[in-house]
Write a protein that holds these residues in place. Structure first.
Motif, PDB file in Angstrom:
ATOM      1  N   ARG A 293       0.660  -1.264   0.011  1.00 36.37           N
ATOM      2  CA  ARG A 293       0.067  -0.110  -0.088  1.00 36.37           C
ATOM      3  C   ARG A 293       0.924   1.264  -0.042  1.00 36.37           C
ATOM      4  O   ARG A 293       0.659   2.082  -0.670  1.00 36.37           O
ATOM      5  N   LEU A 294       1.980   1.306   0.940  1.00 40.31           N
ATOM      6  CA  LEU A 294       2.591   2.572   0.851  1.00 40.31           C
ATOM      7  C   LEU A 294       3.718   2.452  -0.278  1.00 40.31           C
ATOM      8  O   LEU A 294       4.065   3.938  -0.666  1.00 40.31           O
ATOM      9  N   GLU A 296       2.889   2.020  -3.359  1.00 42.04           N
ATOM     10  CA  GLU A 296       2.102   2.490  -4.351  1.00 42.04           C
ATOM     11  C   GLU A 296       1.765   4.210  -4.062  1.00 42.04           C
ATOM     12  O   GLU A 296       1.827   4.741  -5.095  1.00 42.04           O
ATOM     13  N   GLU A 297       1.610   4.340  -2.773  1.00 46.03           N
ATOM     14  CA  GLU A 297       1.637   5.818  -2.561  1.00 46.03           C
ATOM     15  C   GLU A 297       2.891   6.496  -2.697  1.00 46.03           C
ATOM     16  O   GLU A 297       2.690   7.677  -3.401  1.00 46.03           O
ATOM     17  N   TYR A 298       3.909   6.097  -2.479  1.00 42.21           N
ATOM     18  CA  TYR A 298       5.247   6.789  -2.554  1.00 42.21           C
ATOM     19  C   TYR A 298       5.807   6.677  -3.985  1.00 42.21           C
ATOM     20  O   TYR A 298       6.554   7.551  -4.522  1.00 42.21           O
ATOM     21  N   PRO A 300       3.979   5.728  -7.239  1.00 40.56           N
ATOM     22  CA  PRO A 300       2.719   5.152  -7.990  1.00 40.56           C
ATOM     23  C   PRO A 300       3.304   4.684  -9.348  1.00 40.56           C
ATOM     24  O   PRO A 300       4.176   5.148 -10.004  1.00 40.56           O
TER      25      PRO A 300
END
Length: 367
Positions: A293-294, A296-298, A300
């Motif tokens: 999840r992180l 993909e956040e940091y 993308p």
């Protein structure tokens, strides 16, 4: 003549044994998806497939199990060799020394045989367990004929009949270790065999390559990361701190696989029964979900998924295996791929003799 550093991308031969396609995320063993074999077949069944080109009938499988059970007990002379090696000798060199000793007259033949491959495969876990327990001052645990390959390995290491979920997880891991194309150790084994040397000598060459940390390095960095995180509550702040500093989250992304690592996908399925039963494994699963999840956040669009090293670390840690036997355990799986390639090389052999470009000085004057 152009050179290619590390021979990357250079085709060194043809094989019917395995296919690795990192762009598509393929890992194929003789026409079967490796990830499906890992969750639906036993270690012995997949070993038979790689050696023989087809899955075994029930009779063929029973014969192989009996042959491996008979070959699993260490000969007395091999025990004496292990006992004489100083404690400072690492396990991979113990394997190399004992495999070399197995090349006694009658086994050092050309061409190599399937029987030799079965014997080496059956013996490697016994050698590891014998050496491990000797160094720990523990009594030696003899293999049980009624246990399969993966179960016997855990039994010989720990002296206890293992849980079925642990056997399933280790079996899947060992199956996914078996074969991975023309990697450094497999190529080393084929090169040695191509000189018409024997199978034991070729496997010794492969073990030598596997010993190097660039090839057979254990997932120690993932283990260290999981140990540092420790709890589910620490996972997100720990990962955010690393990503904020531009650091790397170990066990995610892969040099070859540009999409999901099929080996990690298989191990995820094979370890479902361990969820909720082992606290360290539960933490690892939580770290996986949080990291994906992180990431993909940091980052993308980078599609950084869990690789096989992450699940290998989670499994080996849950099984409470000593880190010093991580690479030897990996080797005990890869022996099937090595011996399959050795037999394939022998069937249509030509000695490997690549060229090199001389870049040193020339003598002065004319020749």
């Amino acid at each position: 003549m152009a050179t290619v550093s590390g021979l990357e991308g250079v085709v060194a031969g043809e094989t019917e044994i395995g296919l690795v396609d990192g762009e598509k995320g393929y890992l194929v063993y003789r026409g079967y998806w490796a990830k499906e074999l890992a969750i639906s077949r036993s270690y012995e069944e997949v070993a038979y497939l790689l050696w023989n080109g087809h899955l075994p009938s029930s009779e063929e499988l029973e014969m192989l199990k009996l042959e491996m059970a008979a070959a699993r007990a260490m000969p007395e002379y091999l025990c004496r060799i292990v006992d004489l090696l100083p404690a400072s000798v690492p396990m991979m060199l113990v394997l190399q020394s004992t495999v070399a000793a197995l090349g006694e007259q009658g086994n050092a033949t050309w061409p190599p045989t399937l029987r030799q491959a079965v014997r080496l495969t059956a013996l490697l876990p016994s050698i590891i367990a014998y050496r491990y327990r000797r160094l720990k001052g523990l009594p030696i645990v003899e293999p049980l004929p009624e246990l399969g390959h993966a179960a016997n390995y855990l039994y010989m290491l720990n002296g206890q009949i293992p849980e079925e979920a642990h056997v399933q997880a280790l079996s899947a891991y060992l199956i996914l270790c078996m074969e991975h194309g023309m990697n450094a150790s497999t190529f080393a084994g084929r090169v040695v065999l191509s000189t018409e040397s024997d199978m034991c000598a070729a496997v010794c060459g492969a073990i030598g390559a596997m010993k190097g940390p660039l090839h057979g390095g254990a997932p120690s960095e993932v283990i260290s990361m999981l140990a540092d995180i420790g709890t589910k509550e620490r996972a997100e702040p720990w990962i955010r701190e690393v990503l904020d500093k531009g650091g790397k989250i170990m066990g995610f992304g892969h040099r070859i696989y540009k999409t999901k690592d099929p080996r990690a996908e298989a191990l995820k399925i094979a370890t479902e029964e361990m969820i909720g039963k082992d606290p360290s494994f539960d933490v690892a699963i939580h770290v996986e979900h949080t990291a994906i999840r992180l990431l993909e956040e940091y980052k993308p669009g980078r599609r950084l998924f869990t690789n096989v090293e992450f699940y290998a670390a989670a499994i080996l840690q849950a099984l409470e295996l000593d880190p010093e036997i991580f690479t030897p355990t990996f080797t005990s799986g890869r022996i099937v791929g090595w011996t399959s390639h050795i037999l394939e090389q022998a069937a249509n052999n030509r000695i490997f003799r690549p060229q090199s470009i001389y870049t040193g000085p020339m003598p002065e004057g004319e020749f």
